[in-house]
Scaffold this motif. Structure first.
Motif, PDB file in Angstrom:
ATOM      1  N   VAL A  18      15.646 -38.297  89.788  1.00  0.00           N
ATOM      2  CA  VAL A  18      15.544 -37.527  90.738  1.00  0.00           C
ATOM      3  C   VAL A  18      16.968 -36.829  90.992  1.00  0.00           C
ATOM      4  O   VAL A  18      18.089 -37.197  91.326  1.00  0.00           O
ATOM      5  N   VAL A  19      17.031 -35.368  91.202  1.00  0.00           N
ATOM      6  CA  VAL A  19      18.178 -34.804  91.486  1.00  0.00           C
ATOM      7  C   VAL A  19      18.138 -33.605  92.613  1.00  0.00           C
ATOM      8  O   VAL A  19      17.006 -33.269  92.910  1.00  0.00           O
ATOM      9  N   ASP A  20      19.316 -33.404  93.398  1.00  0.00           N
ATOM     10  CA  ASP A  20      19.147 -32.377  94.273  1.00  0.00           C
ATOM     11  C   ASP A  20      19.503 -31.161  93.693  1.00  0.00           C
ATOM     12  O   ASP A  20      20.508 -31.110  92.834  1.00  0.00           O
ATOM     13  N   PRO A  21      18.665 -30.178  94.016  1.00  0.00           N
ATOM     14  CA  PRO A  21      18.850 -28.844  93.271  1.00  0.00           C
ATOM     15  C   PRO A  21      20.143 -28.123  93.657  1.00  0.00           C
ATOM     16  O   PRO A  21      20.514 -27.160  92.707  1.00  0.00           O
ATOM     17  N   VAL A  22      20.708 -28.582  94.687  1.00  0.00           N
ATOM     18  CA  VAL A  22      21.906 -27.818  95.069  1.00  0.00           C
ATOM     19  C   VAL A  22      23.074 -28.406  94.506  1.00  0.00           C
ATOM     20  O   VAL A  22      24.029 -27.734  93.871  1.00  0.00           O
ATOM     21  N   THR A  23      23.254 -29.811  94.847  1.00  0.00           N
ATOM     22  CA  THR A  23      24.655 -30.355  94.240  1.00  0.00           C
ATOM     23  C   THR A  23      24.333 -30.740  92.696  1.00  0.00           C
ATOM     24  O   THR A  23      25.273 -31.015  92.027  1.00  0.00           O
ATOM     25  N   GLU A  85       9.604 -32.176  98.046  1.00  0.00           N
ATOM     26  CA  GLU A  85      10.462 -32.938  98.889  1.00  0.00           C
ATOM     27  C   GLU A  85      11.953 -32.158  98.756  1.00  0.00           C
ATOM     28  O   GLU A  85      13.139 -32.670  99.070  1.00  0.00           O
ATOM     29  N   ARG A  86      11.888 -30.969  98.196  1.00  0.00           N
ATOM     30  CA  ARG A  86      13.079 -30.215  97.975  1.00  0.00           C
ATOM     31  C   ARG A  86      14.272 -30.877  96.956  1.00  0.00           C
ATOM     32  O   ARG A  86      15.348 -30.887  97.332  1.00  0.00           O
ATOM     33  N   LEU A  87      13.473 -31.306  95.957  1.00  0.00           N
ATOM     34  CA  LEU A  87      14.352 -32.149  94.994  1.00  0.00           C
ATOM     35  C   LEU A  87      13.854 -31.721  93.560  1.00  0.00           C
ATOM     36  O   LEU A  87      12.859 -30.597  93.446  1.00  0.00           O
ATOM     37  N   ARG A  88      14.306 -32.312  92.550  1.00  0.00           N
ATOM     38  CA  ARG A  88      13.782 -32.000  91.140  1.00  0.00           C
ATOM     39  C   ARG A  88      14.003 -33.165  90.360  1.00  0.00           C
ATOM     40  O   ARG A  88      14.314 -34.247  90.916  1.00  0.00           O
ATOM     41  N   ILE A  89      13.154 -33.280  89.335  1.00  0.00           N
ATOM     42  CA  ILE A  89      13.333 -34.418  88.393  1.00  0.00           C
ATOM     43  C   ILE A  89      13.861 -33.963  86.992  1.00  0.00           C
ATOM     44  O   ILE A  89      13.625 -32.585  86.680  1.00  0.00           O
ATOM     45  N   VAL A  90      14.484 -34.682  86.265  1.00  0.00           N
ATOM     46  CA  VAL A  90      15.149 -34.284  85.044  1.00  0.00           C
ATOM     47  C   VAL A  90      14.876 -35.450  84.137  1.00  0.00           C
ATOM     48  O   VAL A  90      14.765 -36.579  84.347  1.00  0.00           O
ATOM     49  N   ALA A  91      14.464 -35.157  82.732  1.00  0.00           N
ATOM     50  CA  ALA A  91      14.306 -35.689  81.578  1.00  0.00           C
ATOM     51  C   ALA A  91      15.521 -35.985  80.923  1.00  0.00           C
ATOM     52  O   ALA A  91      15.994 -35.249  80.015  1.00  0.00           O
ATOM     53  N   THR A  92      16.470 -37.030  81.125  1.00  0.00           N
ATOM     54  CA  THR A  92      17.733 -37.358  80.453  1.00  0.00           C
ATOM     55  C   THR A  92      17.733 -38.869  80.561  1.00  0.00           C
ATOM     56  O   THR A  92      17.610 -39.460  81.598  1.00  0.00           O
ATOM     57  N   GLY A  93      18.430 -39.299  79.530  1.00  0.00           N
ATOM     58  CA  GLY A  93      18.638 -40.712  79.256  1.00  0.00           C
ATOM     59  C   GLY A  93      19.703 -41.485  80.292  1.00  0.00           C
ATOM     60  O   GLY A  93      19.783 -42.478  80.360  1.00  0.00           O
ATOM     61  N   SER A  94      20.518 -40.546  80.725  1.00  0.00           N
ATOM     62  CA  SER A  94      21.646 -41.077  81.787  1.00  0.00           C
ATOM     63  C   SER A  94      21.797 -40.038  82.660  1.00  0.00           C
ATOM     64  O   SER A  94      21.717 -38.785  82.541  1.00  0.00           O
ATOM     65  N   PRO A  95      22.444 -39.979  83.875  1.00  0.00           N
ATOM     66  CA  PRO A  95      22.686 -39.000  84.886  1.00  0.00           C
ATOM     67  C   PRO A  95      23.849 -38.038  84.515  1.00  0.00           C
ATOM     68  O   PRO A  95      24.628 -38.793  83.952  1.00  0.00           O
ATOM     69  N   VAL A  96      24.022 -36.950  84.810  1.00  0.00           N
ATOM     70  CA  VAL A  96      25.133 -36.160  84.428  1.00  0.00           C
ATOM     71  C   VAL A  96      25.906 -35.994  85.681  1.00  0.00           C
ATOM     72  O   VAL A  96      27.281 -36.280  85.632  1.00  0.00           O
ATOM     73  N   HIS A 361      19.497 -26.859  83.168  1.00  0.00           N
ATOM     74  CA  HIS A 361      18.695 -26.650  81.927  1.00  0.00           C
ATOM     75  C   HIS A 361      17.694 -27.937  81.564  1.00  0.00           C
ATOM     76  O   HIS A 361      16.502 -27.805  81.349  1.00  0.00           O
ATOM     77  N   LEU A 362      18.237 -29.149  82.177  1.00  0.00           N
ATOM     78  CA  LEU A 362      17.204 -30.424  82.114  1.00  0.00           C
ATOM     79  C   LEU A 362      15.775 -29.982  83.111  1.00  0.00           C
ATOM     80  O   LEU A 362      14.905 -30.374  82.560  1.00  0.00           O
ATOM     81  N   VAL A 363      16.268 -29.689  84.208  1.00  0.00           N
ATOM     82  CA  VAL A 363      15.187 -29.279  85.130  1.00  0.00           C
ATOM     83  C   VAL A 363      13.982 -28.312  84.426  1.00  0.00           C
ATOM     84  O   VAL A 363      12.967 -28.526  84.476  1.00  0.00           O
ATOM     85  N   GLU A 364      14.663 -27.268  83.926  1.00  0.00           N
ATOM     86  CA  GLU A 364      13.724 -26.332  83.298  1.00  0.00           C
ATOM     87  C   GLU A 364      12.913 -26.859  82.007  1.00  0.00           C
ATOM     88  O   GLU A 364      11.752 -26.797  81.787  1.00  0.00           O
ATOM     89  N   GLN A 365      13.858 -27.666  81.191  1.00  0.00           N
ATOM     90  CA  GLN A 365      12.973 -28.330  80.185  1.00  0.00           C
ATOM     91  C   GLN A 365      12.128 -29.541  80.361  1.00  0.00           C
ATOM     92  O   GLN A 365      11.103 -29.500  79.615  1.00  0.00           O
ATOM     93  N   THR A 366      12.325 -30.127  81.516  1.00  0.00           N
ATOM     94  CA  THR A 366      11.430 -31.226  81.724  1.00  0.00           C
ATOM     95  C   THR A 366      10.203 -30.617  82.016  1.00  0.00           C
ATOM     96  O   THR A 366       8.973 -31.175  81.915  1.00  0.00           O
ATOM     97  N   GLN A 367      10.006 -29.412  82.856  1.00  0.00           N
ATOM     98  CA  GLN A 367       8.939 -28.900  83.300  1.00  0.00           C
ATOM     99  C   GLN A 367       8.356 -28.000  82.295  1.00  0.00           C
ATOM    100  O   GLN A 367       7.034 -27.456  82.513  1.00  0.00           O
ATOM    101  N   ARG A 368       8.846 -27.663  81.062  1.00  0.00           N
ATOM    102  CA  ARG A 368       8.332 -26.830  80.251  1.00  0.00           C
ATOM    103  C   ARG A 368       6.897 -27.221  79.717  1.00  0.00           C
ATOM    104  O   ARG A 368       6.687 -28.405  79.203  1.00  0.00           O
ATOM    105  N   GLN A 369       5.924 -26.242  79.773  1.00  0.00           N
ATOM    106  CA  GLN A 369       4.532 -26.681  79.424  1.00  0.00           C
ATOM    107  C   GLN A 369       4.223 -25.920  78.125  1.00  0.00           C
ATOM    108  O   GLN A 369       3.469 -25.122  78.174  1.00  0.00           O
ATOM    109  N   GLN A 370       4.716 -26.306  77.012  1.00  0.00           N
ATOM    110  CA  GLN A 370       4.467 -25.640  75.699  1.00  0.00           C
ATOM    111  C   GLN A 370       3.184 -26.103  75.354  1.00  0.00           C
ATOM    112  O   GLN A 370       3.027 -27.472  74.944  1.00  0.00           O
TER     113      GLN A 370
END
Length: 376
Positions: A18-23, A85-96, A361-370
Motif C-alpha cells: 500500500v502506497v501514498d499517491p503523493v509521497t 482511502e486516498r491510497l494506491r496498491i503496487v505489485a512489486t517484490g520490495s518497496p521503492v 509506473h507500478l500503480v499503472e501496471q498493477t491495475q492494467r486489465q489486458q
C-alpha cells in the motif's frame, strides 16, 4: 493425479504493498483497504504480517483464463478500495520508497512469538510474493513432485524478478526479496525428501529445535499446504501485471503435471546439491532474466533465456494439453523484449520523476486489465 490434465485445479495468492499517491512511500494502512475490499472479495482478501501489505486470492480454477479473470478482479477490487482511502496498491517484490526498516508488524500472540523468535529478521518482511497452489491426490505424491520441481526454482526466480529497490536505493539485485528470504533459518529450496513421513519428521524436528513458530513459518519455496490438498510454490516475486501472474501460474501447473507423470514412471528426479542450489539462487536473484544463470545439472553459467527455453520444453506437453502453450510462450517473448520486472522498474527510474516515477509506473501496471485473449 487425474489422467486428464484439465482436471488439475490451481489457485494463486498475490501480495501487494500500500502506497501514498503523493509521497509514493509505502504506508501502514492495509487494514482500511482490506475492510473495503471485503465487500467484493469476501474471504479472497486478507492481510499479511506487516501493516504495509494486502493479499488477494483466487478460488481453485480449472483454466488459466478463469484464473486470470479472478486475478484481475482481485487487483481491481483492491485498487478501488485503496483509491477510496486516498491510497494506491503496487505489485512489486520490495518497496521503492518509505519506511521499510523495520516495517510495522500486525499485532497478536503469533506475531509476538515470531518477533521473540526471529528478532531482527522481522525487519525485512515488507516484501511481496506470488504463491501458486496446485492440487495433487496425496501428500506422498506431493513430496515426490517437489523433488522434481526443486531444480527449476532458480529459473523461476529469474523469470519473475521484480524487486530491485529497497529503502530508496537500487540494491544491484533483480530480486532482493529472494536475498532477504535467504537469511531465514527455514527458507529457500526445500531439501530432497523420500515421502510425506520424511517431510513431517523433518518439520517436527525443526519445530522442536525452535527454528519455526508453527508450520506457517516454514518458508521453503515449495511446501505442502497445511490446510488444502495442494503443493504450494512460493519462489517468485509478485509480478507487475495480472497477465504475468497468470502465465507464471500456468507454467508452474504444467511443470507439476509433467513431474507427476515422471513420478508415475519411477523417475526419482535429479539430485542437486544444496550448495549448488544456493549458488544458483544467488545468481538468479542478482541478474534476473537479463543475465546468466547457473545450470544446476552442470554447474555452468548459461543465459537465463536459454534456461527458460529449456524449462518451456519440459513443460510443453502439459501446456499443449491445457491450451496454455501460446500464453506462456507469449509471456517469455515479452520478457525477451521488455525484460523482467526489475529491469522495467529501473527504466522507469530514468524518467524525470526518478524513484517516484517507478511507483507511478507500478500503480499503472498493477491495475492494467489486458484481456487474456491477447496472448493468443
Amino acid at each position: 493425479m487425474a489422467d486428464d490434465s484439465s482436471d488439475v485445479r490451481f489457485g494463486v495468492e498475490e501480495e501487494f504493498l500500500v502506497v501514498d499517491p503523493v509521497t509514493r512511500a509505502v504506508v501502514p494502512l492495509a487494514a482500511p483497504v482490506i475492510s473495503r475490499a471485503v465487500d467484493e472479495l469476501g474471504a479472497r482478501v486478507g492481510g499479511e504480517i506487516t501493516k504495509l501489505q494486502v493479499e488477494a486470492r483466487t478460488l481453485p480454477c480449472h483454466t488459466t483464463a478463469a484464473l486470470h479473470t479472478q486475478l484481475v478482479q482481485g487487483r481491481s477490487a483492491l485498487a478501488t478500495a485503496a483509491t477510496a482511502e486516498r491510497l494506491r496498491i503496487v505489485a512489486t517484490g520490495s518497496p521503492v520508497l518509505g519506511q521499510v526498516f523495520p516495517p510495522p508488524i500486525t499485532t497478536g500472540p503469533r506475531q509476538d512469538q515470531g518477533t521473540a523468535t526471529f528478532r531482527g529478521l522481522h525487519d525485512d518482511l515488507g516484501i511481496c510474493a506470488v504463491h501458486v497452489h496446485v492440487e495433487l491426490p496425496d501428500r506422498d505424491r506431493a513430496v515426490l513432485v517437489s523433488n522434481h520441481l526443486r531444480p527449476h526454482l532458480p529459473v523461476l526466480i529469474a523469470l519473475t524478478a521484480n524487486s530491485p529497490y529497497w529503502d530508496g536505493r537500487d540494491t544491484g539485485y533483480a530480486s532482493w526479496r529472494t536475498v532477504t528470504w535467504g537469511q531465514w533459518p527455514v527458507a529457500g529450496p526445500p531439501p530432497r525428501m523420500r515421502d510425506a513421513a520424511h517431510y513431517d519428521q523433518l518439520v517436527a524436528t525443526l519445530l522442536d529445535a525452535g527454528t519455526l513458530v508453527d508450520v506457517g513459518t516454514l518458508f521453503w519455496d515449495i511446501r505442502l499446504c497445511a490446510h488444502q490438498p495442494t503443493l504450494e510454490v512460493r519462489v517468485a516475486d509478485v509480478p507487475m501485471t495480472a497477465d504475468e501472474s497468470a502465465a507464471f501460474a500456468a507454467l508452474v501447473r504444467a511443470l507439476v503435471i509433467v513431474a507427476d507423470r515422471a513420478v508415475d514412471r519411477g523417475d526419482p528426479g535429479p539430485e542437486i546439491s544444496a550448495e549448488l542450489m544456493r549458488a544458483a539462487y544467488w545468481r538468479a536473484a542478482r541478474d534476473g532474466f537479463a543475465g546468466s544463470g547457473i545450470d544446476v545439472t552442470t554447474g555452468r553459467l548459461v543465459p537465463a533465456a536459454t534456461l527458460a527455453d529449456r524449462l518451456l520444453r519440459i513443460a510443453r506437453p502439459a501446456l499443449v494439453e491445457l491450451d496454455d502453450l501460446v500464453r506462456v510462450e507469449s509471456w517469455l517473448r515479452r520478457l525477451a523484449v521488455d525484460a523482467d520486472g526489475a529491469s522495467r522498474q529501473r527504466r522507469a527510474a530514468t524518467g524525470p520523476d526518478g524513484l517516484a516515477g517507478i511507483v507511478d509506473h507500478l500503480v499503472e501496471q498493477t491495475q492494467r486489465q489486458q484481456p487474456m485473449s491477447t496472448y493468443a
